[in-house]
Each structure stands twice: as structure tokens, then as C-alpha cells.
Design a protein around this motif. Sequence first.
Motif, PDB file in Angstrom:
ATOM      1  N   THR A  44       0.717  -1.168   0.111  1.00  0.00           N
ATOM      2  CA  THR A  44       0.075   0.139  -0.007  1.00  0.00           C
ATOM      3  C   THR A  44       0.919   1.299   0.003  1.00  0.00           C
ATOM      4  OG1 THR A  44      -1.604  -1.083   1.147  1.00  0.00           O
ATOM      5  CG2 THR A  44      -1.860   1.174   1.345  1.00  0.00           C
ATOM      6  N   LEU A  45       0.668   2.248  -0.888  1.00  0.00           N
ATOM      7  CA  LEU A  45       1.350   3.572  -1.045  1.00  0.00           C
ATOM      8  C   LEU A  45       0.473   4.673  -0.844  1.00  0.00           C
ATOM      9  CD1 LEU A  45       3.793   2.333  -4.012  1.00  0.00           C
ATOM     10  CD2 LEU A  45       4.405   2.899  -1.721  1.00  0.00           C
ATOM     11  N   THR A  46       1.193   5.655  -0.384  1.00  0.00           N
ATOM     12  CA  THR A  46       0.266   7.017  -0.214  1.00  0.00           C
ATOM     13  C   THR A  46       1.027   7.991  -0.684  1.00  0.00           C
ATOM     14  OG1 THR A  46       1.163   7.652   1.925  1.00  0.00           O
ATOM     15  CG2 THR A  46      -0.723   6.322   2.035  1.00  0.00           C
ATOM     16  N   ALA A  47       0.586   9.050  -1.282  1.00  0.00           N
ATOM     17  CA  ALA A  47       1.485  10.215  -1.980  1.00  0.00           C
ATOM     18  C   ALA A  47       2.552  10.834  -1.087  1.00  0.00           C
ATOM     19  CB  ALA A  47       0.400  11.282  -2.338  1.00  0.00           C
ATOM     20  N   GLY A  48       2.259  10.635   0.250  1.00  0.00           N
ATOM     21  CA  GLY A  48       3.445  11.014   1.196  1.00  0.00           C
ATOM     22  C   GLY A  48       4.654   9.934   1.417  1.00  0.00           C
ATOM     23  N   ASP A  49       4.536   9.056   0.605  1.00  0.00           N
ATOM     24  CA  ASP A  49       5.579   7.922   0.650  1.00  0.00           C
ATOM     25  C   ASP A  49       6.825   8.184  -0.531  1.00  0.00           C
ATOM     26  OD1 ASP A  49       4.603   6.299   2.542  1.00  0.00           O
ATOM     27  OD2 ASP A  49       3.429   4.976   1.210  1.00  0.00           O
ATOM     28  N   TYR A  50       6.491   9.105  -1.171  1.00  0.00           N
ATOM     29  CA  TYR A  50       7.613   9.324  -2.337  1.00  0.00           C
ATOM     30  C   TYR A  50       7.520  10.616  -2.938  1.00  0.00           C
ATOM     31  CZ  TYR A  50       3.456   8.474  -5.186  1.00  0.00           C
ATOM     32  OH  TYR A  50       2.102   8.465  -5.432  1.00  0.00           O
ATOM     33  N   GLU A  51       8.667  10.933  -3.462  1.00  0.00           N
ATOM     34  CA  GLU A  51       8.784  12.235  -4.214  1.00  0.00           C
ATOM     35  C   GLU A  51       9.357  12.092  -5.507  1.00  0.00           C
ATOM     36  OE1 GLU A  51      13.052  13.737  -2.352  1.00  0.00           O
ATOM     37  OE2 GLU A  51      11.232  13.822  -1.212  1.00  0.00           O
ATOM     38  N   PRO A  52       9.166  13.051  -6.723  1.00  0.00           N
ATOM     39  CA  PRO A  52       9.779  12.671  -7.962  1.00  0.00           C
ATOM     40  C   PRO A  52      11.239  12.645  -7.942  1.00  0.00           C
ATOM     41  CG  PRO A  52       8.272  14.402  -7.959  1.00  0.00           C
ATOM     42  CD  PRO A  52       8.531  14.169  -6.540  1.00  0.00           C
ATOM     43  N   TRP A  53      11.857  11.677  -8.645  1.00  0.00           N
ATOM     44  CA  TRP A  53      13.341  11.581  -8.798  1.00  0.00           C
ATOM     45  C   TRP A  53      13.552  10.886 -10.215  1.00  0.00           C
ATOM     46  CZ3 TRP A  53      16.528   6.978  -8.958  1.00  0.00           C
ATOM     47  CH2 TRP A  53      17.819   7.194  -8.800  1.00  0.00           C
ATOM     48  N   GLN A  54      14.550  11.449 -11.026  1.00  0.00           N
ATOM     49  CA  GLN A  54      14.924  11.001 -12.280  1.00  0.00           C
ATOM     50  C   GLN A  54      13.889  10.185 -13.145  1.00  0.00           C
ATOM     51  OE1 GLN A  54      18.640  10.769 -13.545  1.00  0.00           O
ATOM     52  NE2 GLN A  54      17.970  12.540 -11.860  1.00  0.00           N
ATOM     53  N   GLY A  55      12.702  10.755 -13.215  1.00  0.00           N
ATOM     54  CA  GLY A  55      11.557  10.234 -14.179  1.00  0.00           C
ATOM     55  C   GLY A  55      10.902   9.114 -13.329  1.00  0.00           C
ATOM     56  N   ILE A  56      11.046   8.777 -12.125  1.00  0.00           N
ATOM     57  CA  ILE A  56      10.516   7.587 -11.440  1.00  0.00           C
ATOM     58  C   ILE A  56      10.102   8.380  -9.989  1.00  0.00           C
ATOM     59  CG2 ILE A  56      11.282   5.794 -12.828  1.00  0.00           C
ATOM     60  CD1 ILE A  56      13.023   5.242 -10.358  1.00  0.00           C
ATOM     61  N   ARG A  57      10.184   7.501  -9.028  1.00  0.00           N
ATOM     62  CA  ARG A  57       9.697   8.095  -7.643  1.00  0.00           C
ATOM     63  C   ARG A  57      10.702   7.362  -6.646  1.00  0.00           C
ATOM     64  NH1 ARG A  57       3.026   6.543  -7.826  1.00  0.00           N
ATOM     65  NH2 ARG A  57       2.606   8.260  -8.788  1.00  0.00           N
ATOM     66  N   LEU A  58      10.990   8.415  -5.884  1.00  0.00           N
ATOM     67  CA  LEU A  58      12.250   7.851  -4.597  1.00  0.00           C
ATOM     68  C   LEU A  58      11.541   8.165  -3.553  1.00  0.00           C
ATOM     69  CD1 LEU A  58      15.104   7.530  -3.888  1.00  0.00           C
ATOM     70  CD2 LEU A  58      15.118  10.041  -3.521  1.00  0.00           C
ATOM     71  N   ALA A  59      11.630   7.008  -2.610  1.00  0.00           N
ATOM     72  CA  ALA A  59      10.872   7.019  -1.147  1.00  0.00           C
ATOM     73  C   ALA A  59      11.419   8.200  -0.316  1.00  0.00           C
ATOM     74  CB  ALA A  59      11.277   5.561  -0.742  1.00  0.00           C
ATOM     75  N   THR A  60      10.802   8.531   0.632  1.00  0.00           N
ATOM     76  CA  THR A  60      10.898   9.291   1.467  1.00  0.00           C
ATOM     77  C   THR A  60      11.917   8.586   2.538  1.00  0.00           C
ATOM     78  OG1 THR A  60       8.914   8.999   2.723  1.00  0.00           O
ATOM     79  CG2 THR A  60       8.936  10.864   1.046  1.00  0.00           C
ATOM     80  N   PRO A  61      12.445   9.460   3.252  1.00  0.00           N
ATOM     81  CA  PRO A  61      13.262   8.826   4.485  1.00  0.00           C
ATOM     82  C   PRO A  61      12.351   7.744   5.326  1.00  0.00           C
ATOM     83  CG  PRO A  61      14.034  10.984   4.351  1.00  0.00           C
ATOM     84  CD  PRO A  61      12.728  10.941   3.235  1.00  0.00           C
ATOM     85  N   LYS A  62      11.038   8.275   5.741  1.00  0.00           N
ATOM     86  CA  LYS A  62      10.434   7.417   6.506  1.00  0.00           C
ATOM     87  C   LYS A  62       9.930   6.181   5.877  1.00  0.00           C
ATOM     88  CE  LYS A  62       7.134  10.586   7.212  1.00  0.00           C
ATOM     89  NZ  LYS A  62       5.827  11.201   7.861  1.00  0.00           N
ATOM     90  N   ARG A  63       9.580   6.290   4.554  1.00  0.00           N
ATOM     91  CA  ARG A  63       9.066   5.012   3.645  1.00  0.00           C
ATOM     92  C   ARG A  63      10.380   4.085   3.615  1.00  0.00           C
ATOM     93  NH1 ARG A  63       4.743   1.949   2.096  1.00  0.00           N
ATOM     94  NH2 ARG A  63       6.122   0.233   2.024  1.00  0.00           N
ATOM     95  N   LEU A  64      11.542   4.713   3.285  1.00  0.00           N
ATOM     96  CA  LEU A  64      12.538   3.964   3.086  1.00  0.00           C
ATOM     97  C   LEU A  64      13.075   3.192   4.322  1.00  0.00           C
ATOM     98  CD1 LEU A  64      15.842   4.593   4.018  1.00  0.00           C
ATOM     99  CD2 LEU A  64      15.439   6.378   2.168  1.00  0.00           C
ATOM    100  N   ALA A  65      12.939   3.731   5.489  1.00  0.00           N
ATOM    101  CA  ALA A  65      13.377   2.866   6.704  1.00  0.00           C
ATOM    102  C   ALA A  65      12.158   1.887   7.049  1.00  0.00           C
ATOM    103  CB  ALA A  65      13.179   4.224   7.778  1.00  0.00           C
ATOM    104  N   LEU A  66      10.820   2.022   6.487  1.00  0.00           N
ATOM    105  CA  LEU A  66       9.862   0.900   6.821  1.00  0.00           C
ATOM    106  C   LEU A  66      10.233   0.055   5.756  1.00  0.00           C
ATOM    107  CD1 LEU A  66       7.179  -0.014   7.506  1.00  0.00           C
ATOM    108  CD2 LEU A  66       6.155   1.310   5.811  1.00  0.00           C
ATOM    109  N   ASP A  67      10.529   0.173   4.709  1.00  0.00           N
ATOM    110  CA  ASP A  67      11.033  -0.864   3.689  1.00  0.00           C
ATOM    111  C   ASP A  67      12.511  -1.690   3.907  1.00  0.00           C
ATOM    112  OD1 ASP A  67       8.635  -0.863   2.048  1.00  0.00           O
ATOM    113  OD2 ASP A  67       9.321   0.924   1.056  1.00  0.00           O
ATOM    114  N   LEU A  68      13.177  -0.834   4.741  1.00  0.00           N
ATOM    115  CA  LEU A  68      14.299  -1.595   5.572  1.00  0.00           C
ATOM    116  C   LEU A  68      14.105  -2.468   6.332  1.00  0.00           C
ATOM    117  CD1 LEU A  68      16.994   1.485   5.942  1.00  0.00           C
ATOM    118  CD2 LEU A  68      17.097  -0.252   4.077  1.00  0.00           C
ATOM    119  N   LEU A  69      12.820  -2.273   6.946  1.00  0.00           N
ATOM    120  CA  LEU A  69      12.522  -3.428   8.044  1.00  0.00           C
ATOM    121  C   LEU A  69      11.776  -4.457   7.479  1.00  0.00           C
ATOM    122  CD1 LEU A  69      11.440  -0.911  10.973  1.00  0.00           C
ATOM    123  CD2 LEU A  69      13.654  -2.154  10.653  1.00  0.00           C
TER     124      LEU A  69
END
Length: 294
Positions: free
Chosen positions: A108-133
Motif C-alpha cells: 500500500t502506497l500513499t502520496a506521502g511515501d515518495y517524491e519525484p526523482w529521475q523520471g520515477i519516484r524516490l521513497a521518502t526517508p520514512k518510507r525507505l526506513a519502513l522498507d528496510l525493516l
Amino acid sequence: MNERQPHRGLFRGSEAIGEEMLTWRQLSSGLYRRVLHNVYMPSCDQLDYVTKCHAAALIAPPHAVLTGRSAAAIRGLDLAVTTDPVEFVVAEADRFGPVREFRIRRTTLTAGDYEPWQGIRLATPKRLALDLLLRHTPRTQSRSRCLRTAVSDLDCALRAGLVSEDQVAATLWGRRDRGIALAREAFELRDARAESRPESEYRVILTLAGLPPEPQFVVRCPDGFEARLDLGYPEHLIAVEYDGEWHNDEDQPAKDLARRERLRALGWRVLVYRARDLRDTPDQVVADVRALMG
């Protein structure tokens, strides 16, 4: 040409051939290195994990979210090696993947989980930390190993200031993702004082065995001598230390020996481990500590 801007010397092979910049023979001549499917770079250029993530951005769909160790690498945190897969999350119903050398997870993804980057999306620090776990599951390795790796990744992110403990706690709250129970357990084992991933792993091993150590314990003497231990049991005068490769550099072995002799003169028992110990016999530290505790 694709609107996405290539990183350094990266380019799509099909575009280079289609626009008559190169022939297939030139592309396969050895002058260029294949990074990922249809993505190449000059063979003389250095390939690292960050470059591999940029290469993935050239072929991933715009809605794919670069996350986990990959997003951490883009944000300056070194958790991956070049041979590791590039990590993405996409929406539950997304049909993207499988793709060789990509690790794709549906969630499940929300708009607050990412930001634009290189034509795709980059996880925000909070989202990437969640996905590390969430990237670790006991299906392919032991629960202990999953916890060790998840905690060591999170410790690095916390220590670097990439994300705060409160942010991670808020991100974990109320979720039902696959692996969320292990993620929450890993979060409870966190400690931003850890100065290396192996140190975090040994702390987790000992804590799971009922022997929680004190990270970065400082031994101070009246004469001004100070020694900061990777892990310590001050009530038992036991030190647990991990020596990485840099401990073999120049005069470092002599400095380590002198420091540990001072500790032993003060009554400390010092256990020292290296990469091969963590790889081959990780649980030996538990037996060693228990033996010294008597």
C-alpha cells in the motif's frame, strides 16, 4: 530521446541504436558495459551501486518507487554493494515485474511515501526506513538473521540522521504489511549508538540470547586513559569488540594491542571478533560471554 536524464555515461542501448548513435556491433564490441537490461555505460567508467540505481531509473515505469537500501544509497547511506538488486515498491495491483536484478514488492502506497526523482519516484526517508525493516522475511533465512540485518540497517539510518525514531514508530503504527511483526520487533532492538553494522548484529545476537550489552561503553581511569568499547558488560568487566578491515591498516594493530592491554590491566576480559566470525560462527559470542560470566 527519453525525457529522463541519464546519469553520467548511462544510456539505453535501444535508443542509441535507434537514433544511429551506435550500431549493435559497436555496442557489443567491449567498449561498453551492460549495467541492466538495455542500459549501458562506457567500459572505462566505474560502476557502483548508486550508478546501478540510476540505470534502473531509465527502465522502471514512472510509478515505481525506489526504496529500501537503494533509496538509502541515493540519499548518501552506504548499505548495499554493486551486486545487490535494485529495490522497488509498487501498488498492490501493479503488474510491474518480475525484472532481473530488481527486487519488487507490492504494498500500500500513499502520496506521502515518495517524491519525484529521475523520471520515477524516490521513497521518502520514512518510507525507505519502513522498507528496510520489511525487506527481511524468515521464509529464506532464520528469524535471528532477519532481525540482525534489519536492525543493523535501521541503526545506520538512525545514526546518519536520515530518519528519527519517532518517525519510524509513527510509520509502523497501524500497518498490516506482510512482515510487520518482525519489523516492529526489529524496531524495538534499535540503537543509534552503534557505529557499524557488525556491531549492531552482535548486539542483536546477544540481546536475543538474554545478554543485552551496553553499546559504546566508555572505560575511564583517573590517569586520563579512556577506551570506548563496541559492546560492554561493565558489571562483569567484559568487552566485546568487532575489528573491521581497517584494523589491519599501518600501525592500527599495535594501537589496538596497547589499548587492550590497558583494559586487561584494569581487569577487563576482551573478546575480539572479525568478519569471518560473524559470517561463519555468529552465535559463538553467546557461548563466549556466558563462559566469562561463569
